[in-house]
Design an enzyme around this catalytic site. Structure first.
Site, PDB file in Angstrom:
ATOM      1  CB  CYS A 156     -35.956 -77.928 -10.425  1.00 19.19           C
ATOM      2  SG  CYS A 156     -34.281 -77.651 -11.023  1.00 19.19           S
ATOM      3  CG  HIS A 173     -34.925 -80.528  -6.414  1.00 20.23           C
ATOM      4  ND1 HIS A 173     -35.656 -81.178  -7.381  1.00 20.23           N
ATOM      5  CD2 HIS A 173     -33.988 -79.807  -7.076  1.00 20.23           C
ATOM      6  CE1 HIS A 173     -35.188 -80.872  -8.581  1.00 20.23           C
ATOM      7  NE2 HIS A 173     -34.175 -80.035  -8.427  1.00 20.23           N
ATOM      8  CD  GLU A 218     -38.077 -83.093  -5.548  1.00 20.61           C
ATOM      9  OE1 GLU A 218     -37.404 -83.095  -6.597  1.00 20.61           O
ATOM     10  OE2 GLU A 218     -38.453 -82.044  -4.981  1.00 20.61           O
TER      11      GLU A 218
END
Length: 229
Positions: A86, A203, A205
């Site tokens: 990002c 994302h 994660e």
């Protein structure tokens, strides 16, 4: 491997990344500050998501001038691994480590939702162990995520298998209908010609913990661990 996660003023996904790498994947992690000039022997540097320096000027435009970025650029140019997610992807394009730019979403609105990604290559460490026929549900959260580059750059990315992911439907349809932000050719992530620098807007994660009822992103990190030496 030893990972370094960089925190800039305005980063807000750094601790998410540290948690996934350290707690879920049992890796050694060093937290690096934007004013540091020592990467502390890290093999793999992560530039996390957030709003570095408030996204003033352009997202990532000020962060690229942070003292640590001089060392990150040297690390990458020497073949070291770097991943930007990002805002980190934005910083990598601003720094010249990856091609193209991330522009305002074509809706001119901030978008926060789950999307599907289809691997576009199996030639990079982050994609080698992914199923090319599957899709992965990964969250996005950005206002400037529209990947753009000139025709010659897009041709280079396509011809050299440097596109990592495309936005798609759950069934893998990569038509414009499933493009959340107007990115050229539905591009959601790319790598460099050395295949040691990775950038993506979604994302992973945020999709790597069973407590979140979505572990699709964990496969990306496991592929990295298996193929980054």
């Amino acid at each position: 491997m030893k990972f370094g996660v960089v925190t800039f003023p305005g980063s807000n996904c750094d601790q998410d990344m540290v948690y996934v790498l350290e707690t879920i994947l049992n890796q050694e992690v060093v937290q690096l500050w934007h004013k540091d000039t020592d990467l502390q022997g890290c093999d793999f540097i992560v530039l996390p998501g957030g709003f570095s320096y408030g996204d003033y000027l352009r997202s990532g435009a000020i962060a690229k001038l942070s003292p640590i970025m001089g060392e990150v650029i040297k690390h990458a140019n020497n073949g070291g691994y770097v991943m930007g997610i990002c805002n980190g992807f934005q910083i990598l394009t601003e720094s010249g480590l990856l091609d193209g730019a991330l522009l305002h979403n074509n809706s001119q609105k901030f978008i926060c939702k789950n999307v599907y990604l289809k691997p576009a290559s199996n030639g990079s460490a982050i994609t080698k162990d992914l199923d090319a026929n599957a899709t992965y549900q990964i969250p996005i959260a950005h206002g400037e995520g529209r990947f753009f580059a000139d025709d010659a750059t897009i041709k280079k990315l396509e011809d050299n298998d440097l596109i990592l992911f495309r936005y798609s439907s759950k069934d893998g349809d990569t038509s414009e209908e499933f493009n959340p932000n107007g990115s050229i050719n539905n591009i959601a992530g790319i790598t460099n010609e050395g295949r040691n620098v990775f950038g993506m807007m979604p994302h992973p994660e945020r999709a790597a913990d069973e407590a979140l009822a979505n572990e699709d992103g964990r496969a990306f990190f496991e592929s990295i661990l298996a193929h980054c030496k």
